[in-house]
Design a protein around this motif. Structure first.
Motif, PDB file in Angstrom:
ATOM      1  N   ARG A  39      -7.386  -2.592   1.892  1.00  0.00           N
ATOM      2  CA  ARG A  39      -6.952  -1.551   0.968  1.00  0.00           C
ATOM      3  C   ARG A  39      -5.453  -1.724   0.731  1.00  0.00           C
ATOM      4  O   ARG A  39      -4.737  -2.260   1.575  1.00  0.00           O
ATOM      5  N   THR A  40      -5.003  -1.273  -0.440  1.00  0.00           N
ATOM      6  CA  THR A  40      -3.586  -1.376  -0.786  1.00  0.00           C
ATOM      7  C   THR A  40      -2.914  -0.032  -0.551  1.00  0.00           C
ATOM      8  O   THR A  40      -3.404   1.009  -1.001  1.00  0.00           O
ATOM      9  N   VAL A  41      -1.799  -0.057   0.179  1.00  0.00           N
ATOM     10  CA  VAL A  41      -1.074   1.170   0.504  1.00  0.00           C
ATOM     11  C   VAL A  41       0.403   0.975   0.177  1.00  0.00           C
ATOM     12  O   VAL A  41       0.902  -0.154   0.136  1.00  0.00           O
ATOM     13  N   PRO A  42       1.128   2.069  -0.061  1.00  0.00           N
ATOM     14  CA  PRO A  42       2.563   1.938  -0.361  1.00  0.00           C
ATOM     15  C   PRO A  42       3.369   1.564   0.878  1.00  0.00           C
ATOM     16  O   PRO A  42       2.950   1.795   2.014  1.00  0.00           O
ATOM     17  N   VAL A  43       4.533   0.971   0.625  1.00  0.00           N
ATOM     18  CA  VAL A  43       5.503   0.706   1.685  1.00  0.00           C
ATOM     19  C   VAL A  43       6.532   1.828   1.665  1.00  0.00           C
ATOM     20  O   VAL A  43       7.041   2.195   0.601  1.00  0.00           O
ATOM     21  N   LYS A  44       6.826   2.398   2.818  1.00  0.00           N
ATOM     22  CA  LYS A  44       7.812   3.477   2.910  1.00  0.00           C
ATOM     23  C   LYS A  44       9.015   3.019   3.729  1.00  0.00           C
ATOM     24  O   LYS A  44       8.862   2.470   4.821  1.00  0.00           O
TER      25      LYS A  44
ATOM     26  N   PRO B 215      16.448   6.982  -4.637  1.00  0.00           N
ATOM     27  CA  PRO B 215      15.810   6.541  -3.391  1.00  0.00           C
ATOM     28  C   PRO B 215      15.920   5.037  -3.219  1.00  0.00           C
ATOM     29  O   PRO B 215      16.150   4.299  -4.179  1.00  0.00           O
ATOM     30  N   MET B 216      15.765   4.572  -2.004  1.00  0.00           N
ATOM     31  CA  MET B 216      15.793   3.136  -1.739  1.00  0.00           C
ATOM     32  C   MET B 216      14.639   2.454  -2.473  1.00  0.00           C
ATOM     33  O   MET B 216      13.500   2.926  -2.446  1.00  0.00           O
ATOM     34  N   GLN B 217      14.942   1.341  -3.140  1.00  0.00           N
ATOM     35  CA  GLN B 217      13.938   0.571  -3.865  1.00  0.00           C
ATOM     36  C   GLN B 217      13.420  -0.565  -2.990  1.00  0.00           C
ATOM     37  O   GLN B 217      14.215  -1.259  -2.332  1.00  0.00           O
ATOM     38  N   LEU B 218      12.100  -0.759  -2.991  1.00  0.00           N
ATOM     39  CA  LEU B 218      11.465  -1.807  -2.194  1.00  0.00           C
ATOM     40  C   LEU B 218      10.683  -2.740  -3.098  1.00  0.00           C
ATOM     41  O   LEU B 218      10.034  -2.297  -4.048  1.00  0.00           O
ATOM     42  N   ARG B 219      10.742  -4.045  -2.787  1.00  0.00           N
ATOM     43  CA  ARG B 219       9.971  -5.029  -3.548  1.00  0.00           C
ATOM     44  C   ARG B 219       9.357  -6.025  -2.570  1.00  0.00           C
ATOM     45  O   ARG B 219      10.121  -6.697  -1.863  1.00  0.00           O
ATOM     46  N   PRO B 220       8.018  -6.098  -2.502  1.00  0.00           N
ATOM     47  CA  PRO B 220       7.076  -5.244  -3.225  1.00  0.00           C
ATOM     48  C   PRO B 220       7.061  -3.838  -2.638  1.00  0.00           C
ATOM     49  O   PRO B 220       7.447  -3.646  -1.485  1.00  0.00           O
ATOM     50  N   ASP B 221       6.591  -2.889  -3.447  1.00  0.00           N
ATOM     51  CA  ASP B 221       6.552  -1.504  -2.969  1.00  0.00           C
ATOM     52  C   ASP B 221       5.188  -1.116  -2.424  1.00  0.00           C
ATOM     53  O   ASP B 221       4.961   0.045  -2.067  1.00  0.00           O
ATOM     54  N   SER B 222       4.267  -2.084  -2.363  1.00  0.00           N
ATOM     55  CA  SER B 222       2.955  -1.847  -1.752  1.00  0.00           C
ATOM     56  C   SER B 222       2.457  -3.148  -1.140  1.00  0.00           C
ATOM     57  O   SER B 222       2.873  -4.239  -1.544  1.00  0.00           O
ATOM     58  N   VAL B 223       1.575  -3.036  -0.154  1.00  0.00           N
ATOM     59  CA  VAL B 223       1.007  -4.205   0.515  1.00  0.00           C
ATOM     60  C   VAL B 223      -0.488  -3.992   0.708  1.00  0.00           C
ATOM     61  O   VAL B 223      -0.977  -2.867   0.672  1.00  0.00           O
ATOM     62  N   THR B 224      -1.189  -5.083   0.921  1.00  0.00           N
ATOM     63  CA  THR B 224      -2.619  -5.021   1.215  1.00  0.00           C
ATOM     64  C   THR B 224      -2.814  -5.107   2.720  1.00  0.00           C
ATOM     65  O   THR B 224      -2.250  -5.988   3.372  1.00  0.00           O
ATOM     66  N   VAL B 225      -3.600  -4.184   3.252  1.00  0.00           N
ATOM     67  CA  VAL B 225      -3.866  -4.130   4.688  1.00  0.00           C
ATOM     68  C   VAL B 225      -5.310  -4.546   4.935  1.00  0.00           C
ATOM     69  O   VAL B 225      -6.228  -4.099   4.230  1.00  0.00           O
ATOM     70  N   TYR B 226      -5.536  -5.400   5.916  1.00  0.00           N
ATOM     71  CA  TYR B 226      -6.861  -5.947   6.213  1.00  0.00           C
ATOM     72  C   TYR B 226      -7.306  -5.526   7.609  1.00  0.00           C
ATOM     73  O   TYR B 226      -6.486  -5.453   8.534  1.00  0.00           O
ATOM     74  N   GLY B 227      -8.623  -5.277   7.751  1.00  0.00           N
ATOM     75  CA  GLY B 227      -9.164  -4.948   9.065  1.00  0.00           C
ATOM     76  C   GLY B 227     -10.441  -4.157   8.970  1.00  0.00           C
ATOM     77  O   GLY B 227     -11.069  -4.075   7.907  1.00  0.00           O
ATOM     78  N   ASP B 228     -10.842  -3.544  10.082  1.00  0.00           N
ATOM     79  CA  ASP B 228     -12.055  -2.726  10.121  1.00  0.00           C
ATOM     80  C   ASP B 228     -11.881  -1.481   9.258  1.00  0.00           C
ATOM     81  O   ASP B 228     -10.794  -0.901   9.181  1.00  0.00           O
TER      82      ASP B 228
END
Length: 309
Positions: free
Chosen positions: A131-136, A152-165
């Motif tokens: 699933r894809t979730v934002p980075v904080k 606010p602080m800018q992030l690149r990328p601002d979201s990542v894909t998380v893998y697992g159960d």
């Protein structure tokens, strides 16, 4: 007997010199390498199911070619996801032209790729829950007087894909950065920060770039009227107090007076959906050069009365 010994030693020495000389020359030959693809295809495992034999005609010294031909190891190669083309099921194909970009990773330094013997190579990547979730961003910052963050602080990328159960994925709403701290800032800052990997899960990125814009400001204060909006017919709606102190922080040097365009109001619809009958005022027509604003007080007591028919 002694002469025979000397003769044999000289013969062996000559043969060794001849062999070293010849193996030091450049030759062309066919080599076969066992390659395990490693990539970041969304929704797929990070590593291919099994190794694929990559055959190519290469140029190198005799020593190097002999070493490659007798190297039975699996070589892990990071292949960009955009170079892998889905061809059905779990199969992904990388063309010989794209594979050439990874020649040094496959064959090592000192080897010149002449041509691959196949037009493309197919790797299999198994599906994986994700699933894809934002980075904080996790950070604290202090500023010298009359300086503040412009946003606010800018992030690149601002979201990542998380893998697992699936059970673990359901508990993840965001991925956090490592903690950052800044003191007495007077100018913008940027850099790279590592991400905190959730336990038992894999994330598509190990780090992100960050930037924090800092601006000098001038503060403008003034009493303003607080209006009411979206009041239905037959109803008298009031907000108390009806005036408030507006505090604007504008980029320095100031480009104008925000009081000339900005309006503040309490929305009746907020009151209708509230439990306490207290509402926060809205702001409209705020100029872009305003970095921040606030009202004192921030919350207003609201009253409603139905008009007599």
């Amino acid at each position: 007997m002694k002469r025979w010994t000397q003769f044999i030693l000289c013969l062996l020495l000559s043969a060794s010199i001849w062999l070293v000389h010849n193996l030091s020359q450049e030759y062309a030959g066919v080599v076969y390498m066992s390659v395990v693809a490693h990539s970041g295809i969304k929704g797929r495992a990070e590593t291919a199911r099994e190794a694929v034999t990559v055959s190519a005609r290469c140029s190198a010294t005799g020593f190097r070619l002999l070493r490659l031909k007798h190297d039975g190891r699996d070589i892990t190669v990071d292949i960009h996801a955009e170079d892998l083309v889905w061809s059905g099921d779990d199969r992904y194909v990388v063309s010989a032209a794209e594979m050439a970009k990874y020649a040094s990773d496959i064959f090592g330094e000192g080897v010149t790729l002449l041509t691959f013997l196949n037009q493309n190579y197919t790797f299999e990547f198994a599906p994986e829950n994700c699933r894809t979730v934002p980075v904080k961003a996790v950070y604290s910052a202090s500023f010298k007087p009359q300086y503040m963050a412009a946003g606010p602080m800018q992030l690149r990328p601002d979201s990542v894909t998380v893998y697992g159960d699936d059970s673990r994925l359901a508990t993840i709403d965001a991925v956090l950065t490592k903690s950052l701290s800044f003191n007495d800032l007077t100018k913008s800052a940027s850099g790279v920060v590592k991400l905190v990997q959730p336990q038992g899960l894999r994330i598509s990125e190990k780090e992100v770039t960050w930037s924090l814009d800092v601006a000098r400001f001038v503060e403008i204060r003034s009493d303003v009227k607080v209006e009411v909006r979206n009041v239905p017919p037959g109803v008298t709606f009031s907000a108390y107090p009806s005036t408030a102190l507006a505090v604007f922080r504008c980029q320095f040097p100031s480009k104008g007076n925000p009081l000339e365009t900005t309006r503040f109001y309490v929305d009746y619809r907020d009151f209708a959906s509230s439990v306490s009958g207290r509402c926060v005022a809205h702001c409209e027509n705020l100029p872009q050069y305003v970095i921040d604003w606030r009202l004192e007080p921030e919350v207003f007591d609201c009253m409603v009365r139905e008009d007599a028919q």
